[in-house]
Motif scaffolding. Structure first.
Motif, PDB file in Angstrom:
ATOM      1  N   GLY A   1      -3.289 -10.384  21.894  1.00 23.34           N
ATOM      2  CA  GLY A   1      -4.262 -10.813  20.906  1.00 23.34           C
ATOM      3  C   GLY A   1      -3.743 -11.921  20.024  1.00 23.34           C
ATOM      4  N   LEU A   2      -2.452 -11.876  19.681  1.00 21.95           N
ATOM      5  CA  LEU A   2      -1.847 -12.936  18.868  1.00 21.95           C
ATOM      6  C   LEU A   2      -1.493 -14.161  19.701  1.00 21.95           C
ATOM      7  N   VAL A   3      -1.053 -13.927  20.933  1.00 21.14           N
ATOM      8  CA  VAL A   3      -0.582 -15.026  21.798  1.00 21.14           C
ATOM      9  C   VAL A   3      -1.251 -14.861  23.163  1.00 21.14           C
ATOM     10  N   PRO A   4      -2.451 -15.387  23.344  1.00 21.40           N
ATOM     11  CA  PRO A   4      -3.174 -15.171  24.599  1.00 21.40           C
ATOM     12  C   PRO A   4      -2.442 -15.644  25.842  1.00 21.40           C
ATOM     13  N   ASP A   5      -1.656 -16.697  25.721  1.00 22.20           N
ATOM     14  CA  ASP A   5      -0.953 -17.262  26.885  1.00 22.20           C
ATOM     15  C   ASP A   5       0.529 -16.896  26.880  1.00 22.20           C
ATOM     16  N   VAL A   6       0.844 -15.674  26.433  1.00 26.92           N
ATOM     17  CA  VAL A   6       2.238 -15.293  26.227  1.00 26.92           C
ATOM     18  C   VAL A   6       3.063 -15.407  27.501  1.00 26.92           C
ATOM     19  N   ASN A   7       2.485 -15.108  28.667  1.00 26.36           N
ATOM     20  CA  ASN A   7       3.280 -15.157  29.895  1.00 26.36           C
ATOM     21  C   ASN A   7       3.498 -16.567  30.403  1.00 26.36           C
TER      22      ASN A   7
ATOM     23  N   ARG B   1       9.365 -23.677  29.982  1.00 23.85           N
ATOM     24  CA  ARG B   1       7.924 -23.897  29.880  1.00 23.85           C
ATOM     25  C   ARG B   1       7.631 -24.869  28.747  1.00 23.85           C
ATOM     26  N   ARG B   2       6.383 -25.363  28.714  1.00 25.38           N
ATOM     27  CA  ARG B   2       6.065 -26.371  27.717  1.00 25.38           C
ATOM     28  C   ARG B   2       5.912 -25.783  26.321  1.00 25.38           C
ATOM     29  N   ARG B   3       5.425 -24.555  26.217  1.00 26.42           N
ATOM     30  CA  ARG B   3       5.201 -23.948  24.907  1.00 26.42           C
ATOM     31  C   ARG B   3       6.183 -22.797  24.695  1.00 26.42           C
ATOM     32  N   ALA B   4       6.289 -22.366  23.446  1.00 28.23           N
ATOM     33  CA  ALA B   4       7.278 -21.330  23.112  1.00 28.23           C
ATOM     34  C   ALA B   4       6.695 -20.338  22.127  1.00 28.23           C
ATOM     35  N   LEU B   5       7.230 -19.128  22.162  1.00 27.17           N
ATOM     36  CA  LEU B   5       6.943 -18.074  21.198  1.00 27.17           C
ATOM     37  C   LEU B   5       8.269 -17.627  20.602  1.00 27.17           C
ATOM     38  N   LEU B   6       8.362 -17.648  19.274  1.00 29.21           N
ATOM     39  CA  LEU B   6       9.575 -17.233  18.567  1.00 29.21           C
ATOM     40  C   LEU B   6       9.266 -15.944  17.819  1.00 29.21           C
ATOM     41  N   ILE B   7      10.043 -14.888  18.077  1.00 32.21           N
ATOM     42  CA  ILE B   7       9.838 -13.590  17.425  1.00 32.21           C
ATOM     43  C   ILE B   7      11.096 -13.249  16.632  1.00 32.21           C
ATOM     44  N   ALA B   8      10.916 -12.982  15.339  1.00 28.61           N
ATOM     45  CA  ALA B   8      12.060 -12.697  14.464  1.00 28.61           C
ATOM     46  C   ALA B   8      11.788 -11.440  13.667  1.00 28.61           C
ATOM     47  N   GLY B   9      12.854 -10.732  13.355  1.00 31.50           N
ATOM     48  CA  GLY B   9      12.779  -9.582  12.465  1.00 31.50           C
ATOM     49  C   GLY B   9      14.009  -9.532  11.601  1.00 31.50           C
ATOM     50  N   GLY B  10      13.848  -9.255  10.310  1.00 32.38           N
ATOM     51  CA  GLY B  10      14.988  -9.157   9.410  1.00 32.38           C
ATOM     52  C   GLY B  10      15.780 -10.448   9.338  1.00 32.38           C
ATOM     53  N   SER B  11      17.124 -10.311   9.418  1.00 33.32           N
ATOM     54  CA  SER B  11      17.989 -11.489   9.343  1.00 33.32           C
ATOM     55  C   SER B  11      17.882 -12.366  10.582  1.00 33.32           C
ATOM     56  N   GLY B  12      17.180 -11.902  11.616  1.00 35.55           N
ATOM     57  CA  GLY B  12      16.974 -12.724  12.805  1.00 35.55           C
ATOM     58  C   GLY B  12      16.131 -13.950  12.554  1.00 35.55           C
ATOM     59  N   ILE B  13      15.551 -14.071  11.362  1.00 39.34           N
ATOM     60  CA  ILE B  13      14.769 -15.264  11.056  1.00 39.34           C
ATOM     61  C   ILE B  13      15.657 -16.498  10.956  1.00 39.34           C
ATOM     62  N   ALA B  14      16.964 -16.325  10.702  1.00 42.02           N
ATOM     63  CA  ALA B  14      17.850 -17.473  10.499  1.00 42.02           C
ATOM     64  C   ALA B  14      17.870 -18.404  11.710  1.00 42.02           C
ATOM     65  N   PRO B  15      18.259 -17.954  12.915  1.00 48.71           N
ATOM     66  CA  PRO B  15      18.238 -18.874  14.047  1.00 48.71           C
ATOM     67  C   PRO B  15      16.833 -19.273  14.471  1.00 48.71           C
TER      68      PRO B  15
END
Length: 544
Positions: free
Chosen positions: A501-507, A423-437
């Motif tokens: 609410g944070l990402v209205p077009d998440v799908n 898709r043209r847009r992206a959502l990146l979700i990180a927690g803890g050490s997952g912020i690295a990649p």
């Protein structure tokens, strides 16, 4: 070597004063200067230059707890957001993101997966057909012959699955690029369970069928099979190893074991092939014949060649060409540090932001261990960066490495990359050490990308300045969700209303997830409820 990177974030400009309380009393706060952790590296390197005017214009001031929020700044790229009972989105502090027209999706690997699945089942059908063509009409006439026939079929399927399992463990780059590490991991787990099931079924059917034919007890016949049939001792050992590997792969048991010990035991599956193949050739009634004498040796040769190439040739070539070594170790925050790596011809290294490699730091007490770490910055010709959170003795010792420490690497692995977007847009979700990649991926993502960064405490937010600078450069948005799992904001995050609410077009976005298993599982469940297709979900597995 001078690393043009962001240094100790406790010393960076803090225009929003959000962390001022954490910095007022460094002496009383446990950190790198405490006796339990190594000292900070030399801080005399030049600091990055910041445009103070730009930061002043952004009005990053955060209110104290219990005070009202100021009107959200529509140009703000990074916010710590909290839940709201009055805002239509359910969130305070800049939750609305503009939605633009959708563009055609990019290339997907679904065709590759479908072809691979068809190829797998074609090989499976071929292995079963060897029994069918080798069995005369009327050969199955009673219960005993039926049990023996079932034992032969399950044995053929088990042998085929063993070859496929080892092929998937070979780490050849073309296989992972073609299929994807997430699918390989899922198939590896499913096939592992299936392999054990068919091998046990093969033993039960064969022993029971022979017992019926001979008119003896099952236990007596089983002992007779082991002691008198050719290559049965080795087959029995192989079966025991297979059962043991399956047991230690159960999540509860695996979490107890040391990772290196678990990985070493898991590699004993190679011995299962060596010990079991002799039994297949010596006792397999369907292993001979005009076609079978070509099919099985060819499958074995392909598997062994892939293992040799992926486990020996590719790592030797990678390390001989690039000669990695530690350039510098830099503290990033509480219990977190970055390892900068230098090497030769890094511009030729076939690695992308979001991928991981297996790193073996050749120190006196760590040379025998290799661990998967993702890049925390997009690769460049000068250096690579790994960011590590201290989680045990091995990672704690890595923080004390000296510049020049040689490194043995394998990889790169993973398809957790921007080129896998559909898709043209992206959502990146990180927690803890997952912020690295996730932080590295942000460098390759398109405009309007949203980053959601989950942390328990404000001082656990790593790369905050880098993320917000990248968001400015790439027209992206960063949202920090900070607090305990029972706090209103974190509880609301992974609910359909909260995430929408944070990402209205998440799908209509590709979603990249990296973090603790609980966070990833909760996010995937919520995304499924929001009708996000599986082809738009990208996870970062480390098992291979």
């Amino acid at each position: 070597m001078t690393i043009p990177a962001f240094r100790d974030q406790r010393e960076l400009p803090d225009d929003d004063r959000y962390f001022s309380g954490l910095r007022d009393d460094d002496a009383s706060r446990q950190g790198w200067d405490g006796p339990s952790l190594p000292p900070w590296p030399d801080q005399q390197q030049p600091q990055p230059q910041y445009d103070q005017a730009r930061y002043d214009q952004q009005q990053y001031a955060q209110p104290q707890y219990g005070q009202p929020y100021a009107a959200p700044d529509s140009h703000r790229r990074g916010d710590i957001v909290v839940s709201s009972e009055t805002d239509p989105t359910g969130w305070k502090a800049g939750s609305g993101v503009p939605i633009r027209d959708e563009r055609p999706p990019g290339e997907s690997t679904s065709g590759n997966r479908l072809f691979t699945v068809l190829l797998f089942f074609s090989g499976l059908a071929t292995s079963v057909a060897l029994w069918l063509f080798n069995t005369q009409a009327g050969a199955i006439s009673d219960t005993a012959t039926m049990m023996i026939a079932a034992g032969r079929v399950t044995g053929l399927i088990g042998g085929y699955l063993l070859f496929i399992q080892l092929l998937m463990m070979s780490r050849v780059s073309w296989l992972e690029e073609w299929v994807g590490s997430r699918d390989l991991l899922r198939w590896h787990r499913w096939l592992g369970t299936s392999l054990l099931t068919f091998v046990v079924a093969h033993i039960v059917f064969i022993v029971y069928g022979y017992a019926l034919t001979a008119g003896t007890g099952v236990v007596e016949q089983g002992w007779t099979v082991i002691t008198t049939f050719p290559e049965m001792i080795s087959a029995t050992i192989a079966t025991g190893l297979l059962v043991f590997i399956a047991l230690i792969s159960i999540r509860f048991i695996r979490n107890i074991l040391n990772y290196e010990l678990w990985h070493l035991i898991h590699l004993s599956s190679y011995a299962v092939l060596l010990l079991g193949y002799g039994h297949q050739i010596a006792a397999g009634a369907d292993m001979s014949g005009r076609f079978a004498s070509v099919f099985w040796p060819a499958l074995g040769c392909i598997t062994i060649a892939a293992l040799f190439w992926g486990r020996i040739v590719e790592p030797l070539w990678l390390n001989a060409r690039h000669r990695f070594s530690v350039a510098e170790v830099v503290g990033e925050g509480a219990n977190t540090f970055s390892i900068y790596i230098e090497g030769k011809r890094l511009d030729k290294l076939p690695v992308q932001a979001g991928q991981f490699m297996r790193w073996r730091f050749l120190t006196a007490n760590g040379w025998w261990q290799s661990h998967p770490f993702s890049l925390s910055a997009a690769p460049n010709p000068q250096w690579l960066r790994l960011t590590v959170t201290i989680a045990g003795g091995h990672t704690r010792k890595l923080a004390t490495m000296r510049p020049g420490t040689p490194i043995w690497a394998e990889g790169p692995f993973g398809t957790f990359t921007a080129e896998r977007r559909t898709r043209r847009r992206a959502l990146l979700i990180a927690g803890g050490s997952g912020i690295a990649p996730i932080r590295a991926l942000l460098e390759d993502m398109p405009p309007d990308t949203i980053v959601i960064y989950r942390a328990s405490r404000p001082d656990e937010l790593v790369f905050r300045t880098e993320l917000e600078d990248l968001a400015e450069q790439r027209d992206a948005w960063v949202r920090y969700i900070v607090g305990g799992r029972n706090d209103p904001g974190p509880r609301r995050l992974f609910t359909p209303d909260g995430l929408r609410g944070l990402v209205p077009d998440v799908n209509r976005r590709d979603v990249y997830l990296c973090g603790p298993p609980g966070l990833v599982d909760a996010a995937v469940d919520t995304l499924k409820q929001l009708d996000v297709p599986d082809s738009q979900l990208h996870l970062d597995p480390f098992e291979f």
